[in-house]
Scaffold this active site. Structure first.
Site, PDB file in Angstrom:
ATOM      1  N   LYS A   1       8.341  -1.968  13.967  1.00 23.65           N
ATOM      2  CA  LYS A   1       8.859  -1.555  12.658  1.00 23.65           C
ATOM      3  C   LYS A   1       9.919  -0.470  12.821  1.00 23.65           C
ATOM      4  O   LYS A   1      10.987  -0.507  12.203  1.00 23.65           O
ATOM      5  CB  LYS A   1       7.724  -1.031  11.781  1.00 23.65           C
ATOM      6  CG  LYS A   1       6.779  -2.085  11.254  1.00 23.65           C
ATOM      7  CD  LYS A   1       5.744  -1.415  10.358  1.00 23.65           C
ATOM      8  CE  LYS A   1       4.761  -2.405   9.778  1.00 23.65           C
ATOM      9  NZ  LYS A   1       3.772  -1.733   8.907  1.00 23.65           N
TER      10      LYS A   1
ATOM     11  N   HIS B   1      -6.191 -34.553  15.127  1.00 28.30           N
ATOM     12  CA  HIS B   1      -5.043 -35.356  15.542  1.00 28.30           C
ATOM     13  C   HIS B   1      -3.914 -34.484  16.084  1.00 28.30           C
ATOM     14  O   HIS B   1      -2.772 -34.950  16.183  1.00 28.30           O
ATOM     15  CB  HIS B   1      -4.553 -36.195  14.361  1.00 28.30           C
ATOM     16  CG  HIS B   1      -5.552 -37.230  13.937  1.00 28.30           C
ATOM     17  ND1 HIS B   1      -5.563 -38.508  14.442  1.00 28.30           N
ATOM     18  CD2 HIS B   1      -6.600 -37.157  13.082  1.00 28.30           C
ATOM     19  CE1 HIS B   1      -6.568 -39.188  13.906  1.00 28.30           C
ATOM     20  NE2 HIS B   1      -7.211 -38.390  13.071  1.00 28.30           N
TER      21      HIS B   1
ATOM     22  N   GLU C   1      -5.571  -8.122  14.467  1.00 28.50           N
ATOM     23  CA  GLU C   1      -5.071  -6.785  14.170  1.00 28.50           C
ATOM     24  C   GLU C   1      -6.173  -5.751  14.335  1.00 28.50           C
ATOM     25  O   GLU C   1      -5.897  -4.578  14.629  1.00 28.50           O
ATOM     26  CB  GLU C   1      -4.507  -6.742  12.743  1.00 28.50           C
ATOM     27  CG  GLU C   1      -3.643  -5.521  12.460  1.00 28.50           C
ATOM     28  CD  GLU C   1      -2.845  -5.648  11.180  1.00 28.50           C
ATOM     29  OE1 GLU C   1      -1.641  -5.986  11.265  1.00 28.50           O
ATOM     30  OE2 GLU C   1      -3.428  -5.425  10.104  1.00 28.50           O
TER      31      GLU C   1
ATOM     32  N   GLU D   1       9.934  -5.467   4.327  1.00 32.66           N
ATOM     33  CA  GLU D   1       9.964  -6.863   3.897  1.00 32.66           C
ATOM     34  C   GLU D   1       9.661  -6.974   2.399  1.00 32.66           C
ATOM     35  O   GLU D   1      10.332  -7.699   1.663  1.00 32.66           O
ATOM     36  CB  GLU D   1       8.935  -7.682   4.691  1.00 32.66           C
ATOM     37  CG  GLU D   1       9.189  -7.747   6.178  1.00 32.66           C
ATOM     38  CD  GLU D   1       8.498  -6.639   6.952  1.00 32.66           C
ATOM     39  OE1 GLU D   1       8.382  -6.758   8.172  1.00 32.66           O
ATOM     40  OE2 GLU D   1       8.078  -5.634   6.326  1.00 32.66           O
TER      41      GLU D   1
ATOM     42  N   GLY E   1      -5.367  -2.695   4.839  1.00 36.77           N
ATOM     43  CA  GLY E   1      -4.605  -3.797   4.276  1.00 36.77           C
ATOM     44  C   GLY E   1      -5.277  -5.142   4.456  1.00 36.77           C
ATOM     45  O   GLY E   1      -5.306  -5.968   3.538  1.00 36.77           O
ATOM     46  N   ARG E   2      -5.849  -5.402   5.637  1.00 38.75           N
ATOM     47  CA  ARG E   2      -6.452  -6.705   5.894  1.00 38.75           C
ATOM     48  C   ARG E   2      -7.813  -6.873   5.224  1.00 38.75           C
ATOM     49  O   ARG E   2      -8.433  -7.928   5.331  1.00 38.75           O
ATOM     50  CB  ARG E   2      -6.550  -6.958   7.394  1.00 38.75           C
ATOM     51  CG  ARG E   2      -7.260  -5.873   8.196  1.00 38.75           C
ATOM     52  CD  ARG E   2      -6.976  -6.073   9.689  1.00 38.75           C
ATOM     53  NE  ARG E   2      -7.517  -5.019  10.532  1.00 38.75           N
ATOM     54  CZ  ARG E   2      -6.884  -3.875  10.785  1.00 38.75           C
ATOM     55  NH1 ARG E   2      -5.714  -3.625  10.206  1.00 38.75           N
ATOM     56  NH2 ARG E   2      -7.413  -2.974  11.586  1.00 38.75           N
TER      57      ARG E   2
ATOM     58  N   LYS F   1       0.826  -1.206   0.000  1.00 36.02           N
ATOM     59  CA  LYS F   1       0.000   0.000   0.000  1.00 36.02           C
ATOM     60  C   LYS F   1       0.861   1.255   0.000  1.00 36.02           C
ATOM     61  O   LYS F   1       0.651   2.177  -0.778  1.00 36.02           O
ATOM     62  CB  LYS F   1      -0.929  -0.034   1.221  1.00 36.02           C
ATOM     63  CG  LYS F   1      -1.979   1.054   1.227  1.00 36.02           C
ATOM     64  CD  LYS F   1      -2.962   0.829   2.369  1.00 36.02           C
ATOM     65  CE  LYS F   1      -3.954   1.961   2.452  1.00 36.02           C
ATOM     66  NZ  LYS F   1      -4.897   1.775   3.576  1.00 36.02           N
TER      67      LYS F   1
END
Length: 557
Positions: free
Chosen positions: A521, A393, A362, A221, A276-277, A215
């Protein structure tokens, strides 16, 4: 009152009439078992399930009676949930700490042609970018988009993180039966160099297309992985003009993308009113469109839009996301349940739980309310999950007999795209058995009868009995749907988005900022500079200094 005094003032949610009524009611119903509730009401399932399109939502296996839900709906009315829904969809700047509208719903608005916010028609912008997505995705899928040496694209590498990775990855995996299987999709998010290097190991620069999704186009990263991808490409393809055939960007910051080397015509736009999410519905979803085609992407949007319409127009008492939200609050705040399990029984939904971790944690992982005051109650739970059969399991033992109450959502398709009856019926048997077992448990009498039938001695029964009894009364919701089609998936995602929003409103949170990730950050950027030289670090705390300096001594030259 100054800022510090205001910051110490507790919020008043737990002193409200609706909250107090629920607290009093909890004292009585906490002693009831769902077995009793089902025995007393043979029509409980009929009264406590809802259907929206092809999705059935069963919420009958919850510790609620004829009094509980009306009290929860009063809590929603007290918080003016209906009013906040209107504010969300009308474009009010409900993300007040960043002064932004929250309009991911506009990205899937198929009903209107105009939505004016700050004198701009947002829907015209959305339609323009959808058209660009269609042009690009169609060209790649039809092999008209050619890389250098006039070779068609065979591999798409999406480079992003957070919402720019989790959403597109989850949907692309979930809708694999709709994908063009001669186009391979890869997602790179980790700053660990192994992620990008492992991805590139078997790819050819001439047939690989990179989508850099950020964005801000400043996420460290994403930029580092993008730079590594560019160096890898340019090692083989020396002509810099060929970048235009192999690199796309999705961002709000076109200038930064151009400076990276991506031509303007290869840059798709998103906007600051898209969190963003929530961005998979936007051009961030380009990898989805390339994988499944734009017609299916529009069906995904349609499913989200239909869930929006259900959320906007349905009374609270029949509103699936509202009921999901209220049940979550009931367990979190009154039963003390701090975890929530998302359990899909569809292999293609293997990233669904991870996607919802970000969407929920978030959004509502907050300890300060909308007025800047500390909250005096539990907010967002820890979200976790796994594909159902694998989870059975792994961690279901804790769900059944652990000391924590962990509500769970089960999601399962009635049929598959290529069904094998024996497989699918066994799969569904597990869905139904697990929700029944969580609800009913096993009484001492039932266990003793079973062991007697097995021929065990009294001594053996007495010894084993405590281990085989479990209380049950563990709540769950179940979603059943015909198949995991794009439209169905779109509705499921939107239901969870709206659930999270309603919980944030009741908890008086801003669910649309994420200041908690910013400090890490900022500090990482400062520490990166320190790691470029060998001088000892001294200005952090003793632990951080010690770790940094140990790393410096041990790293290769």
């Amino acid at each position: 009152m100054n800022r510090d005094q205001a910051a110490r003032r507790p919020t008043t949610l737990t002193n409200t009439p609706a909250w107090n009524a629920l607290q009093q009611h909890y004292k009585s119903i906490a002693q009831q078992h769902m077995r009793q509730l089902f025995n007393a009401d043979p029509q409980r399932f009929d009264r406590m399930h809802l259907i929206c399109n092809d999705i059935l939502f069963d919420y009958s296996k919850n510790i609620v009676d004829e009094t509980t839900l009306p009290l929860l709906f009063n809590l929603a009315r007290q918080a003016d949930v209906s009013g906040w829904i209107n504010r969300l969809f009308s474009g009010d700047k409900i993300n007040h700490t960043e002064q932004r509208s929250v309009l991911h719903t506009a990205l899937r608005n198929l009903n209107d042609s105009t939505l004016m916010v700050d004198a701009e028609n947002l829907l015209a912008k959305v339609q323009h970018e959808l058209a660009r997505m269609e042009t690009i995705s169609d060209a790649i899928r039809s092999r008209r988009w050619l890389g250098c040496n006039q070779q068609p694209i065979t591999d798409i590498v999406n480079i992003g993180i957070g919402g720019s990775d989790l959403g597109p990855k989850m949907v692309t995996e979930a809708l694999r039966p709709y994908a063009a299987h001669d186009l391979r999709n890869h997602f790179v998010s980790n700053l660990d160099e192994n992620h990008i290097l492992d991805t590139l190991e078997y790819l050819k620069p001439e047939t690989t297309l990179f989508i850099i999704s950020s964005k801000s186009f400043s996420t460290i990263e994403t930029l580092m992985n993008g730079q590594t991808a560019r160096r890898w490409f340019q090692t083989t393809v020396k002509d810099p003009t060929q970048l235009r055939h192999h690199f796309l960007a999705v961002t709000t910051n076109q200038q930064a993308a151009v400076e990276f080397g991506i031509p303007a015509e290869n840059i798709l736009q998103i906007w600051d009113w898209v969190g963003g999410r929530y961005s998979l519905w936007s051009a961030i979803g380009l990898p989805i469109a390339i994988a499944i085609g734009m017609d299916n992407f529009r069906e995904l949007l349609r499913g989200g839009f239909e869930a929006d319409m259900h959320f906007c127009t349905t009374a609270l008492e029949k509103n699936i996301p509202v009921i999901m939200a209220l049940l979550g609050i009931w367990y979190n705040n009154f039963f003390g349940a701090k975890n929530y399990a998302i359990l899909p029984y569809d292999e293609h939904m293997k990233s669904f739980s991870a996607y919802l971790q970000q969407a929920d944690m978030e959004s509502n992982g907050k300890s300060v309310d909308r007025e800047g005051n500390p909250v005096g109650y539990s907010t967002g739970p820890v979200i976790f999950g796994e594909i159902g059969i694998k989870g059975q399991h792994a961690f279901y033992q804790l769900l059944h007999q652990g000391t924590q109450l962990i509500p769970a959502d089960f999601l399962a398709p009635i049929t598959d795209h290529k069904p094998i009856a024996e497989h699918h019926r066994a799969l569904m048997a597990n869905v139904f058995a697990q929700t029944e077992a969580l609800m009913k448990g096993r009484t001492a009498d039932e266990v003793m009868y079973e062991m007697k039938q097995q021929g065990l001695s009294k001594e053996q029964i007495d010894r084993l009995l405590p281990y085989r009894v479990f209380d049950g009364n563990r709540p769950s919701n179940t979603f059943l749907f015909q198949t995991l089609a794009p439209r169905t998936l779109g509705s499921l995602i939107a239901f969870y988005e709206h659930k999270i929003f309603v919980q944030g409103i009741i908890w008086n949170l801003n669910s649309f900022d994420q200041w908690g990730v910013e400090l890490g950050k900022k500090l990482s950027k400062e520490i990166i500079d320190e790691l470029h030289h060998d001088a000892p670090s001294t200005h952090h705390d003793a632990s951080t200094n010690g770790l940094i300096n140990y790393y410096k001594r041990k790293r290769p030259g």
